[in-house]
Design a protein around this motif. Structure first.
Motif, mmCIF file in Angstrom:
data_model
loop_
_atom_site.group_PDB
_atom_site.id
_atom_site.type_symbol
_atom_site.label_atom_id
_atom_site.label_comp_id
_atom_site.label_asym_id
_atom_site.label_seq_id
_atom_site.Cartn_x
_atom_site.Cartn_y
_atom_site.Cartn_z
ATOM 1 N N GLU B 244 41.170 34.071 48.681
ATOM 2 C CA GLU B 244 40.855 35.284 47.919
ATOM 3 C C GLU B 244 41.360 35.181 46.494
ATOM 4 O OE1 GLU B 244 42.292 38.651 50.092
ATOM 5 O OE2 GLU B 244 40.747 38.468 51.616
ATOM 6 N N SER B 247 39.245 32.368 44.627
ATOM 7 C CA SER B 247 37.859 32.791 44.354
ATOM 8 C C SER B 247 37.822 34.024 43.454
ATOM 9 C CB SER B 247 37.140 33.103 45.670
ATOM 10 O OG SER B 247 37.652 34.294 46.224
ATOM 11 N N ARG B 248 38.989 34.500 43.042
ATOM 12 C CA ARG B 248 39.110 35.627 42.106
ATOM 13 C C ARG B 248 38.581 36.941 42.679
ATOM 14 N NH1 ARG B 248 41.919 33.261 37.620
ATOM 15 N NH2 ARG B 248 41.319 31.108 37.650
ATOM 16 N N VAL B 249 38.466 37.011 43.996
ATOM 17 C CA VAL B 249 37.982 38.255 44.574
ATOM 18 C C VAL B 249 39.118 39.282 44.659
ATOM 19 C CG1 VAL B 249 38.408 37.834 47.044
ATOM 20 C CG2 VAL B 249 36.385 39.101 46.341
ATOM 21 N N GLU B 251 41.149 40.542 42.471
ATOM 22 C CA GLU B 251 41.225 41.645 41.501
ATOM 23 C C GLU B 251 40.117 42.676 41.746
ATOM 24 O OE1 GLU B 251 42.268 40.419 37.596
ATOM 25 O OE2 GLU B 251 42.299 42.465 36.854
ATOM 26 N N VAL B 252 39.010 42.191 42.332
ATOM 27 C CA VAL B 252 37.954 43.142 42.714
ATOM 28 C C VAL B 252 38.503 44.077 43.795
ATOM 29 C CG1 VAL B 252 35.665 43.335 43.754
ATOM 30 C CG2 VAL B 252 36.127 41.502 42.133
ATOM 31 N N LEU B 253 39.263 43.506 44.713
ATOM 32 C CA LEU B 253 39.864 44.325 45.777
ATOM 33 C C LEU B 253 40.889 45.293 45.193
ATOM 34 C CD1 LEU B 253 40.457 41.629 48.539
ATOM 35 C CD2 LEU B 253 38.633 43.315 48.427
ATOM 36 N N LEU B 254 41.652 44.785 44.213
ATOM 37 C CA LEU B 254 42.694 45.635 43.635
ATOM 38 C C LEU B 254 42.113 46.811 42.844
ATOM 39 C CD1 LEU B 254 45.353 43.012 42.513
ATOM 40 C CD2 LEU B 254 45.421 44.536 44.479
ATOM 41 N N ALA B 255 40.801 46.730 42.554
ATOM 42 C CA ALA B 255 40.153 47.876 41.926
ATOM 43 C C ALA B 255 40.004 49.009 42.918
ATOM 44 C CB ALA B 255 38.779 47.462 41.416
ATOM 45 N N ALA B 256 40.067 48.679 44.200
ATOM 46 C CA ALA B 256 39.825 49.692 45.225
ATOM 47 C C ALA B 256 41.055 50.000 46.070
ATOM 48 C CB ALA B 256 38.689 49.241 46.140
ATOM 49 N N VAL B 257 41.956 49.041 46.204
ATOM 50 C CA VAL B 257 43.150 49.274 47.028
ATOM 51 C C VAL B 257 44.390 48.880 46.235
ATOM 52 C CG1 VAL B 257 41.961 48.847 49.205
ATOM 53 C CG2 VAL B 257 43.042 46.959 48.050
ATOM 54 N N SER B 258 45.514 49.439 46.617
ATOM 55 C CA SER B 258 46.759 49.053 45.957
ATOM 56 C C SER B 258 47.228 47.725 46.556
ATOM 57 C CB SER B 258 47.819 50.130 46.165
ATOM 58 O OG SER B 258 48.224 50.118 47.524
ATOM 59 N N PRO B 259 48.062 46.965 45.829
ATOM 60 C CA PRO B 259 48.563 45.708 46.383
ATOM 61 C C PRO B 259 49.239 45.909 47.745
ATOM 62 C CG PRO B 259 49.107 45.852 44.060
ATOM 63 C CD PRO B 259 48.524 47.173 44.446
ATOM 64 N N LEU B 420 48.409 37.971 40.673
ATOM 65 C CA LEU B 420 47.738 37.794 39.386
ATOM 66 C C LEU B 420 48.266 36.589 38.615
ATOM 67 C CD1 LEU B 420 47.743 41.543 38.354
ATOM 68 C CD2 LEU B 420 45.847 40.230 39.286
#
Lengths: 327, 438
Positions: B244, B247-249, B251-259, B420
């Motif tokens: 993840e 493949s840089r996905v 940060e896309v996830l972090l747009a929707a969920v918190s770490p 990151l």
């Protein structure tokens, strides 16, 4: 209209490097803001703090009335600069998953995804695996993922980076549609031309500090170039009569023709009409406001850009040969 | 928060268990065990069945030949094999060795007879000469010990054939000596045979037939289950995190969920995978035991303890592996950070067998309270003949939970920063610095 986003004295350092320095920012509801600056200026750090992916060392921020974006992620759309997909996942499953994380029910997410993908010419890609799509197609899918929840606030970090001209045009149209829908848009870019076209307000950042925060219209007024570019149809034509037009302060010869510098309060349109009547033109235009020129001027005045040559700064701002600038 | 973490967990679980790699990995251990349990003995027996040799006998005693003939008889060889003459091994369904007796005169010259071993110039000739000493059956009047025999073999004679020859000669000489003393060999052998019986364990809760082999193996089996469960989940967790990130996905996830939501979602999703793996193995084990009417040997409480300590151990190691996965950009970078983690996982797993052998030793008791290896220690003791008192189990559980909380806290701190970070892979000192920074 109230502020969607408020940053008060936000500061962030990484070790010895101060990435963002005392940043104040108010983003009004429904507006389109351009966060511009060269690579490494701190734009992505600002956006990551807005998204609560990073946290400021000092200062405070409010997003959609909340103290943290974590409390409002369902109402925010975010297209990060470093974006990817699950390569083995199908496009519809990926979009439904991202939508699910943002609280959008699966059925509604798929309906909206179908509509958006059709709009982007990817209707037959819904059932394909992400790894089977081209880079340009994937970028469009990623954009769809960022607006799948019909966000109130849309944050786009270098959205045109790495895109081919056709994709840039399609993306610009989609951003315009989001503007019309009423979304507040904050997008960062180091390509000034994009900001000039899309933004109502420009925020310039250099070395973590804000050096400009003004509406585009005000910028146009303040930094009006007052120049008309003229290119004659006949290359051998005598251009000297143009310099004698009332209101023309100076004429500067260029490779293709000349540039006419106008006095204050002179009607540029009248000058252009007269010039075209006097000498048949191949091209005649009002010189556009160039944000990069403004940026260079501001940085030079600020005294903090001296480590970098003007040419190097221009190269940064133009995105290394106008990367991704659409036709 | 729970909703988003649950969605991440669900995706993590479904993606993992529906992959071919998971199914292959899940089946590989039972298949290996079945292969080891069935195919390997058959292969070994198949090799044994091929044992064939010619044995020349020179009986200088003049009174061992009859017994030698009887001992080399195919039926006698088969009977000895069935009885598991060596080490009380259970009978196996295999062909007995074929030893062809070649009788030579008692006065034969051994030097000329040795030529026979070299005959035909065969590299792999299966031949042997047994020279029975003159006093091998009847002692010399002044001697305390009987005579023995000399054995000459061809260079290519297989060990299995030599063992069978030695055993046959031994049996023949014992028989001949007993007969010479006027005793009946079969009666003596019957008198020597005492069949083995299982002890009955008498405890406050009742009586139970002890199965020493089963009881000895159980601590090791529990250690193995714990190891396999944690390894399979932890490795998948780390791999998916690295993928993840690379493949840089992420940060896309972090747009929707918190770490934190992302971390818990992944951790819980793979916990589900681990529990599935454990359930399959425990289920297969229970099925196997019930097939052999041995289900009563397994205390159901042990299965509960196994699952509880699995969850604790998984949280400790899973959180560490997740933190490592978030900190690096590719799997190769993870190796340096993973070495100490793997050592902490493998060492107690290997020790669990020995802890099960000496469950009350100071070492075993100490290991039961030292995180992160305490789960292996206490489980091995629980599965042994001498389980620890309940307070020790509860204390070990508390120690494990405290360790899990500390590790998850540490992982959460480093996870957010590591996600990151790109560039040079960090070491443990860097991870600790990140934990302080966050």
């Amino acid at each position: 209209m109230g502020a969607v986003l408020e940053l008060e004295g936000v500061t962030k350092s990484f070790g010895e490097v101060r990435a963002v320095d005392e940043l104040h920012l108010d983003v009004r509801r429904g507006a389109t803001y351009g966060l511009i600056g060269p690579s490494g200026a701190g734009k992505t750090t600002v956006i990551r703090m807005i998204m609560s992916i990073l946290f400021p060392d000092r200062g405070s921020l409010t997003v959609l009335g909340r103290r943290s974006a974590l409390e409002a992620k369902d109402r925010i759309g975010y297209l990060p600069e470093e974006r990817g997909v699950y390569r083995k996942m199908r496009v519809d499953a990926f979009l439904a998953y991202i939508a699910g994380l943002k609280g959008v029910p699966r059925r509604r997410a798929l309906e909206r995804a179908t509509r958006l993908l059709e709009r982007l010419g990817l209707a037959d890609s819904m059932r394909k695996r992400c790894e089977d799509l081209s880079k340009g197609m994937l970028q469009r899918v990623q954009f769809v993922a960022s607006i799948i929840n019909e966000p109130e606030l849309l944050i786009l970090d270098e959205p045109f980076s790495g895109l081919d001209p056709v994709s840039v045009r399609v993306l610009r149209e989609l951003i315009a549609e989001e503007q019309q829908r009423g979304a507040t848009i904050l997008f960062s870019t180091h390509i000034m031309a994009h900001a000039e076209e899309l933004c109502e307000r420009i925020v310039m950042i250099h070395k973590g500090r804000k050096v400009l925060d003004e509406p585009m219209a005000a910028l146009r007024r303040r930094f009006d170039t007052r120049k008309v570019r003229f290119e004659p149809l006949d290359e051998t034509a005598d251009l000297e009569p143009l310099s004698r037009f009332p209101g023309v302060v100076r004429m500067v010869r260029t490779g293709e023709g000349c540039e006419l510098e106008l006095a204050e309060n002179v009607d540029a349109a009248g000058i252009m009409r007269n010039a075209a009547a006097a000498i048949a033109p191949a091209r005649i235009e009002l010189a556009r406001l160039r944000l990069e020129d403004i940026f260079i001027r501001l940085v030079a005045a600020d005294g903090r850009g001296l480590e970098m040559s003007e040419q190097a700064l221009r190269t940064h701002l133009q995105g290394l040969g106008n990367e991704g600038v659409a036709a | 928060m729970i909703g988003r973490a649950a969605l991440v967990a669900k995706r993590e679980y479904v993606t993992t268990v529906s992959s071919k790699g998971f199914l292959i990995g899940l089946l590989i251990m039972p298949v290996m065990l079945v292969l080891i349990g069935t195919l390997v003995p058959r292969l070994l027996d198949a090799q044994r069945a091929q044992v064939r040799a010619e044995v020349a006998v020179i009986d200088r005693s003049g009174s061992a030949l009859d017994e030698l003939r009887a001992s080399f008889d195919p039926q006698a060889l088969a009977a000895r094999m069935t009885a598991g003459a060596r080490g009380g091994m259970p009978a196996r369904n295999a062909s007995p060795p074929v030893l062809t007796l070649v009788e030579r005169p008692g006065s034969a010259d051994i030097e000329s007879e040795k030529e026979w071993l070299l005959a035909d110039g065969k590299q792999r000739a299966q031949r042997a000469i047994v020279v029975v000493h003159p006093d091998a059956v009847e002692r010399r009047p002044d001697a305390q010990e009987f005579g023995s025999y000399d054995l000459y073999v061809s260079a290519g004679l297989r060990d299995a054939a030599e063992s069978a020859i030695r055993e046959s000669v031994r049996q023949a000489l014992i028989g001949a000596r007993l007969k010479a003393s006027g005793l009946e060999p079969s009666a003596i052998q019957a008198a020597m045979r005492v069949s083995r019986t299982n002890a009955t364990i008498v405890a406050a809760g009742g009586e139970q037939k002890a199965q020493r082999g089963f009881n000895r193996a159980l601590p090791f089996v529990f250690g193995l289950l714990l190891f396999v469960g944690v390894m399979s989940s932890g490795q998948t967790l780390m791999t998916s995190m690295v993928e993840e990130k690379s493949s840089r996905v992420v940060e896309v996830l972090l747009a929707a969920v918190s770490p934190l939501e992302l971390m818990w979602g992944k951790l819980l999703g793979q916990l589900g995978v681990g529990l599935t793996v454990m359930s399959v193995y425990v289920g297969l084990g229970i099925l196997g035991l019930s097939q052999f009417q041995l289900l009563g040997l397994l205390d159901p409480a042990l299965v509960v303890y196994l699952l509880v300590f699995f969850v604790i151990t998984y949280l400790v190691f899973g959180a560490l592996m997740l933190a490592v996965g978030a900190a690096v950009n590719q799997m190769a970078d993870a190796q340096t950070l993973m070495s100490p983690v793997m050592l902490l996982l493998i060492a107690p797993y290997v020790l669990s067998f020995f802890i099960g052998q000496a469950p009350d030793s100071p070492f075993s008791i100490a290991v039961s309270f030292i995180p992160p290896v305490n789960s292996f220690g206490i489980l091995a003791r629980l599965a042994s003949d001498s389980p620890p008192p309940v307070w020790q189990v509860l204390l070990s559980m508390l120690v494990g939970i405290a360790a899990a909380v500390a590790t998850v806290w540490f992982a959460a701190k480093t996870f957010r920063i590591g996600l990151l970070m790109h560039g040079r892979p960090p070491n443990f000192a860097t991870l600790i610095r990140w934990a302080r920074m966050a």
